[in-house]
Design an enzyme around this catalytic site. Structure first.
Site: not given
Ligand code: GRF
Length: 207
Positions: A115, A18-19, A113, A97-98
């Site tokens: 979070h 979704s991002n 990133n 993944r790290l």
């Molecule tokens: C998001 O909540 C982000 O903060 C976290 O992983 C999730 C990814 O969601 N790191 P999407 O795959 O972008 O829907």
């Protein structure tokens, strides 16, 4: 970046995307500035984000970590793909993944990133669940630079998300995801438009 050429973004993701979609939409709407997503890197070839990339016409580099002996080996392949495409910024968007120094060092200050908590509270997995169990009244979203640690890099931007009366973990999660999809494209546009300056852990944004 030479004058006139566009800013080149690679997105790393493992899941829903979704991002990733929010960035694709922002590019289409013209709110990111002169940029393009030149690559999606994904460690789960069946993930929904891969389909989103295909629909958006974005190249993909898909790999199965279990086919490699060490993280450094697949990261070296990713590094070559990034170098070929002259990537300016790596955007981690749910990449589970790290990373090793193979990618972290050459992209220091050029990798971000997102979070789902107000770091340094609740790093690592299931940040929303951790905050919910803790009983916080405010949580939120953080965008940070990526260093070698788990969610430890310098903070670029944060957006608070308060708990509301009657919230369940699902309604909280939904509002956090809405906040992410608003904040991430905005922060990426700051990088595209050269507005970010980094001095140690202090990241400033010129307006
Ligand atoms: C998001 O909540 C982000 O903060 C976290 O992983 C999730 C990814 O969601 N790191 P999407 O795959 O972008 O829907």
């Amino acid at each position: 970046m030479p004058a006139g050429s566009s800013f080149r973004i690679a997105v790393f993701a493992s899941g829903q995307g979704s991002n990733f979609q929010a960035l694709v939409d922002a590019l289409r709407e013209g709110t990111l500035g002169n940029a393009e997503i030149v690559l999606l890197v994904c460690d789960k070839p069946q993930a929904r984000v891969v389909e989103r990339a295909r629909q958006a016409g974005v190249d993909t580099f898909l790999f199965q970590p279990k086919e490699y002996n060490r993280r450094e080996d697949y990261e070296a392949e990713i590094a070559a793909e990034l170098a070929n495409r002259q990537v300016d910024l790596i955007v981690l968007a749910g990449y589970m993944r790290l990373l090793t120094p193979v990618l972290v060092e050459p992209y220091a200050g050029k990798m971000i990133n997102i979070h789902p908590s107000l770091l340094p509270a609740f790093p690592g997995k299931d940040a929303i669940g951790q905050a919910w169990e803790y009983g916080v009244k405010v949580t939120g979203v953080t965008v940070h630079l990526v260093d070698g640690g788990m969610d430890t890099g310098a903070v670029v931007a944060q957006e608070p998300v308060p708990l509301l009366h009657g919230d369940t973990i699902e309604t909280l999660e939904e509002r956090i995801h809405v906040a992410e999809r608003e904040l991430y494209p905005k922060v990426v546009s700051w990088f595209v438009n050269g507005k970010i300056a980094v001095e140690g852990r202090k990241v400033t944004v010129s307006r």
